[in-house]
Scaffold this motif. Sequence first.
Motif, short mmCIF file in Angstrom:
data_model
loop_
_atom_site.label_atom_id
_atom_site.label_comp_id
_atom_site.label_asym_id
_atom_site.label_seq_id
_atom_site.Cartn_x
_atom_site.Cartn_y
_atom_site.Cartn_z
N ALA A 96 0.80 -1.13 0.10
CA ALA A 96 -0.07 0.02 0.17
C ALA A 96 0.78 1.17 0.09
O ALA A 96 0.54 2.23 -0.57
CB ALA A 96 -0.83 0.09 1.22
N ASP A 97 2.15 1.20 0.58
CA ASP A 97 3.03 2.22 0.71
C ASP A 97 3.97 2.34 -0.67
O ASP A 97 4.80 3.26 -0.80
CB ASP A 97 4.14 2.07 1.92
N GLY A 98 3.54 1.62 -1.46
CA GLY A 98 4.48 1.52 -2.64
C GLY A 98 5.80 0.80 -2.59
O GLY A 98 6.78 1.16 -3.46
N GLY A 99 5.90 0.06 -1.59
CA GLY A 99 7.27 -0.74 -1.39
C GLY A 99 7.46 -2.10 -1.77
O GLY A 99 6.47 -2.58 -2.26
N THR A 100 8.56 -2.80 -1.43
CA THR A 100 8.80 -4.06 -1.99
C THR A 100 9.00 -5.02 -0.76
O THR A 100 9.72 -4.61 0.35
CB THR A 100 10.17 -4.17 -2.76
N ALA A 101 8.37 -6.06 -0.60
CA ALA A 101 8.42 -7.16 0.61
C ALA A 101 9.18 -8.03 0.37
O ALA A 101 9.25 -8.68 -0.68
CB ALA A 101 6.86 -7.61 0.95
N LEU A 102 10.00 -8.63 1.14
CA LEU A 102 10.68 -9.80 1.05
C LEU A 102 10.18 -10.81 2.04
O LEU A 102 10.21 -10.52 3.34
CB LEU A 102 12.39 -9.50 1.24
N PHE A 103 9.93 -11.96 1.94
CA PHE A 103 9.46 -13.03 2.58
C PHE A 103 10.70 -14.06 2.59
O PHE A 103 10.97 -14.76 1.42
CB PHE A 103 8.22 -13.65 2.18
N ILE A 104 11.30 -14.30 3.66
CA ILE A 104 12.34 -15.45 4.11
C ILE A 104 11.51 -16.72 4.33
O ILE A 104 11.12 -16.72 5.71
CB ILE A 104 13.40 -14.95 5.07
N ALA A 105 11.66 -17.55 3.63
CA ALA A 105 11.03 -19.22 3.75
C ALA A 105 11.93 -19.95 4.36
O ALA A 105 13.09 -19.74 3.97
CB ALA A 105 10.33 -19.65 2.63
N PRO A 106 11.76 -20.90 5.49
CA PRO A 106 12.62 -21.70 6.28
C PRO A 106 13.11 -22.91 5.20
O PRO A 106 14.46 -23.26 5.60
CB PRO A 106 12.01 -22.26 7.34
N MET A 107 12.61 -23.33 4.07
CA MET A 107 13.08 -24.20 3.36
C MET A 107 12.75 -23.95 1.99
O MET A 107 11.72 -23.25 1.71
CB MET A 107 12.85 -25.50 3.93
N ARG A 108 13.32 -24.43 0.99
CA ARG A 108 13.18 -24.10 -0.28
C ARG A 108 11.97 -24.74 -0.82
O ARG A 108 11.19 -24.19 -1.69
CB ARG A 108 14.47 -24.98 -1.38
N ALA A 109 11.44 -25.93 -0.31
CA ALA A 109 10.26 -26.60 -0.86
C ALA A 109 9.01 -25.35 -0.56
O ALA A 109 7.91 -25.36 -1.16
CB ALA A 109 9.85 -27.80 -0.17
N LEU A 110 9.20 -24.79 0.36
CA LEU A 110 7.93 -23.71 0.85
C LEU A 110 8.09 -22.50 0.02
O LEU A 110 7.10 -21.85 0.09
CB LEU A 110 8.36 -23.35 2.37
N THR A 111 9.11 -22.16 -0.59
CA THR A 111 9.03 -21.02 -1.30
C THR A 111 8.05 -21.29 -2.59
O THR A 111 7.44 -20.29 -2.97
CB THR A 111 10.53 -20.59 -1.97
#
Length: 784
Positions: free
Chosen positions: A60-75
């Motif tokens: 909503a603020d025009g930003g970029t989000a990063l989500f760090i998943a604990p393992m590759r299968a979950l990405t």
Amino acid sequence: MEVAEILPEFADAFAFEEFNRMQREALPALLESSENVVASAPTASGKTALAELAICKSLADGGTALFIAPMRALTNEKEDDWDRFEALDYSVYVVTGERDLNPRRARRADILVMTPEKLDSATRKHDSRRYDFVTDIDVCVIDEVHLLDADRRGSVLEVTISRLRRLCDPRIVALSATMPNVDDVAAWLDAPEEATFEFGDEYRPVDLKSGVRTYTHGDNAFADKYRRLYRALDLAEPHLREDGQALVFVSSRQDTVQAAKKARDEIAERDVSMGVRGDYDFHTDLKEAIDNDTLRQSILDGVAFHHAGLSKEERDLVEEWFKQGHVELLFSTSTLAWGVNLPARCVVIRDTKYHDPLEGEVDMSPLDALQMLGRAGRPGYDDVGYGWVVCDSSEADKYRRLLRDGKEIESRLAESLETHLNAEIAMGTITDLEDVMDWLETTFYYVRGQSKPDEYDFPNLRGRVRDCLEGLVDRGFVETGADLSIEATPLGVLTSKYYLRLDTAARFDVLCDRAESGPITTADVLETVATAEEFDSVSARQDERDAISAVLVGEDTDDLDAGERKVLAILRGAASGSTPAELRSDAWAIRRNATRLVSALGAFLDRFVGPHAANLARRVEARIENGVAEDAVGLTAIDGVGPGRASKLAKEGLSTPGDVTDAGVEGLIDAGLSDGVAERVAEGAGSLPALEIDWGQFPETVATGENEVCEVTVRNVGEPARAGIRVTVNGVEMTSTNAYLRDEEAVPVGVFGADADELEFTVSVAFPEEPLVPITASRTVDVR
């Protein structure tokens, strides 16, 4: 509190219509401030929504989000789940080591999904055009932040978050299952008290009754698995008889299949009414949807298995049928505990140990165990969930303490401090001892050291850091200046760039020294990689040893231990395309790690020795990847030619890209390729460098004592490429040069009348970045 009322523009991004009590309490901190947030909550209480709330605020603020998943299968799972954001015109982009990176897409993405390891690698290269997107993150969500306490991986997450905060200072939102020392994590991440949440078991949607059950450990590990399986079925049976569901976690993909098959027979023997054999419509749907015969037959009896080796469609169907109640007993690996929300009335952990191809037999992480047990209890269906750990009696007290007290999160940075310190110095973020201390103060290690000074040897921290730096200097990774400055050497920079452990980089450096004094062989490359520290925990089981010896017959491997011999045998088998069946279960992971290491070794050889040595490593890497003969490995450089096609062409006498170009489309069709494939392969061969060596006015004789300088022209009539050109006389190197061959390169060659009766001059051209066999040409000069 309805989602549409709070976030009308993002209502469709959520999988539910109303926030629960836990989500409502955290909502103001996530949406109405920009402070860092730390939230600890029981498994299945709805933590994912907290991540999505933080992401929505950033978008909503025009930003970029990063989500760090604990393992590759979950990405991959997140990529599928968040197609809801895609439907709102926000792009989701997954960055993993398994996918080719598209920097342009990464730069334009609204939501990035990465593992800690990939983020670590990317932030080390943040100043490159390829990875500059990591410096443009506005919010970073750490899913399952208690991964900090994991062996090896924990320190990676810790230093990467500290580095990311220095690079672009994003808002951090850290989520975790229940952890007793949530305040330490909040202190590390500078989350204020009002943005630190510790939601207890009262926020679980279903109460959890957990416990430990033991079995009698025997002499046979195979029989022990069945002892534990029967124990697990004893615990699950009462719930299955009441139409409840049970989820049993086992240690490997193969074990999910074997346990499901055995459980079907045992359930029938116990006369437990389960299955859908009477449902004709479902039976028909099942037959059309599932190709795996074992899985299909199991599901008919109400039993299924789930692991990452199944197709995505099969996994999705198993999950859906479990939710619908068609599957009542499900066997799974640990990945399911971290991923999709799939609760069951009864959860049993059958295996507390598992075999890791790179680590041998290891104990399950306590965090994994808590994560699995947290899946017990189906909201809306059960008042109580039941979770059980089945273990040997000698470990029962350990697991009882875990279930009673939980697990404080510790820092693992001290275990690999040298490696991470070298990486920071290589990036230039640390230039003196005070910088080291400033860096340490940004780590979770520093926070825990203040909480537990004796256990972390905190009073001696500065001395330990000094010892660590001196060790890096002594081993050649770092050098110090007269002003006490600290700078990485080329060895240290390459070690960081290629993500190597220090002992492995030191081994690579030793091989480079040997290569400078004389040629090295494929055997040298394979043995150097097989003895890398990354494989130091590999073990050889008794039933594998004969197969290992058969592969290595005739080789001198007396200096290698059993694990190193196993790795070497797998690499030899991979390079020839014939890995023995006894070694295949571990071969994939070992081979995958080995190709990365051989690639890194190639970079070391390129930097410290030269293109010819680097080309050897590149060919070895291609052989391990593709399993082709040494003389045909160059075919794998052709786009569209894999191991099968390379072997097929080699059998027809076409073993190099030059042979393919000479054969043309018609010749490739004659060799058995279809018209379309032949055209693509011919075009691919034409996009590689192709050489002509012109000896010019090279003499046939030279008088004793006379000298003559001649010129040999190396002409590239194919695509430009970096090359090393070497001239030897009677096997002794005379000159060498590195060039980017666009058209041609003139090489001066001195012809001198020496004591020998005959001089053999050889020009050799090698491409360090392509698995092409070096091109050589020779001329003989008589000395009179």
